[in-house]
Design a protein around this motif. Structure first.
Motif, PDB file in Angstrom:
ATOM      1  N   TRP A  16       0.835  -1.201   0.000  1.00  0.00           N
ATOM      2  CA  TRP A  16       0.000   0.000   0.000  1.00  0.00           C
ATOM      3  C   TRP A  16       0.870   1.252   0.000  1.00  0.00           C
ATOM      4  O   TRP A  16       0.612   2.200  -0.735  1.00  0.00           O
ATOM      5  N   THR A  91      -7.587  -5.610  -4.894  1.00  0.00           N
ATOM      6  CA  THR A  91      -7.736  -5.089  -3.531  1.00  0.00           C
ATOM      7  C   THR A  91      -6.663  -4.066  -3.210  1.00  0.00           C
ATOM      8  O   THR A  91      -6.959  -2.994  -2.672  1.00  0.00           O
ATOM      9  N   LEU A  95      -7.465  -0.196  -2.522  1.00  0.00           N
ATOM     10  CA  LEU A  95      -7.057   0.433  -1.262  1.00  0.00           C
ATOM     11  C   LEU A  95      -6.186   1.657  -1.500  1.00  0.00           C
ATOM     12  O   LEU A  95      -6.347   2.685  -0.840  1.00  0.00           O
TER      13      LEU A  95
END
Length: 192
Positions: A16, A91, A95
Motif C-alpha cells: 500500500w 484489492t 485500497l
C-alpha cells in the motif's frame, strides 16, 4: 499458518505504501530528472519535457507491474490461481485509490501534508533518479535471484544412495528404426 498471518499484513502495508507513493511522487521525480537533464543536454531535455506524460506513465506502470507481481507471490506463494492473484491486486489497487482519495479530501486530518512533506526530497536529482530506477533494479534483482535458485536446484548433488532410473547397462540407440523394420519384415516373412 502462523508465519503467514504475521507477514501478510506487513506485505500489504508495504504494498500500500509503495502504491500510494508511486502515485504521489512519480511525476515529481520525472520532472526533477528531466530538468536536470535539460541543464546539460538541452535537446534531450526538451524532448523528454514534451513526452513527460508518457514517461510518468511508464514509470508508474513499472511500479504497478512490480507490485502486482511480487506482493501476491509473497503473500500467496507460487501455487496461486489467476483469480486469486487478480483479487489481491485489485484489492491493493482499490485500497491505494481509496486511501489516496480520502487523504486528498481531508479525511486524513493532515495526513496528506505529512506524506507530501517528503516531496522536496525528490527534487534532488540523485534521489529522484534512484526512486525512478528502484522498480527496475528490484525486477532485475528478483530475476537474478530466481535464476540462481533454479540453477542451484538443477545442480543439486546426488546422494550416494540415490540411483538412476535406468540400469547402467541400458543403452539408448538412435537411428536404428530402419534396421528394426527390416528385421521385423524378415522375421514375419512379409513381401516387400
Amino acid at each position: 499458518m502462523g508465519k503467514a498471518a504475521i507477514i501478510t499484513p506487513l506485505y500489504i502495508s508495504v504494498a500500500w505504501t509503495l502504491m500510494t507513493s508511486y502515485q504521489l511522487f512519480t511525476e515529481t521525480t520525472v520532472t526533477t530528472v528531466t530538468i536536470y537533464i535539460n541543464m546539460y543536454l538541452p535537446t534531450i531535455g526538451a524532448w523528454l519535457a514534451s513526452k513527460l506524460d508518457m514517461i510518468v506513465f511508464i514509470h508508474s506502470f513499472a511500479w504497478i507491474f512490480l507490485l502486482s507481481s511480487v506482493i501476491p507471490a509473497l503473500i500467496l506463494g507460487k501455487e496461486r490461481g489467476v483469480l486469486v492473484q487478480f483479487g489481491v491486486c485489485l484489492t491493493l489497487a482499490f485500497l491505494a485509490f481509496v486511501v489516496q482519495d480520502a487523504v486528498t479530501t481531508g479525511l486524513g486530518n493532515g495526513a496528506l501534508d505529512q506524506i507530501l512533506g517528503i516531496e522536496p526530497l525528490f527534487q534532488n536529482p540523485l534521489l529522484a533518479a534512484a526512486y525512478l530506477m528502484l522498480p527496475y533494479l528490484l525486477m532485475l534483482g528478483f530475476d537474478i535471484r530466481g535464476k540462481r535458485k533454479k540453477q542451484r536446484w538443477l545442480n543439486v548433488e546426488r546422494v550416494e544412495s540415490e540411483t538412476d532410473d535406468f540400469p547402467e547397462d541400458t543403452f539408448i540407440v538412435e537411428n536404428d528404426s530402419e534396421e528394426e523394420e527390416k528385421t521385423q519384415e524378415e522375421e514375419n516373412g512379409y513381401p516387400k
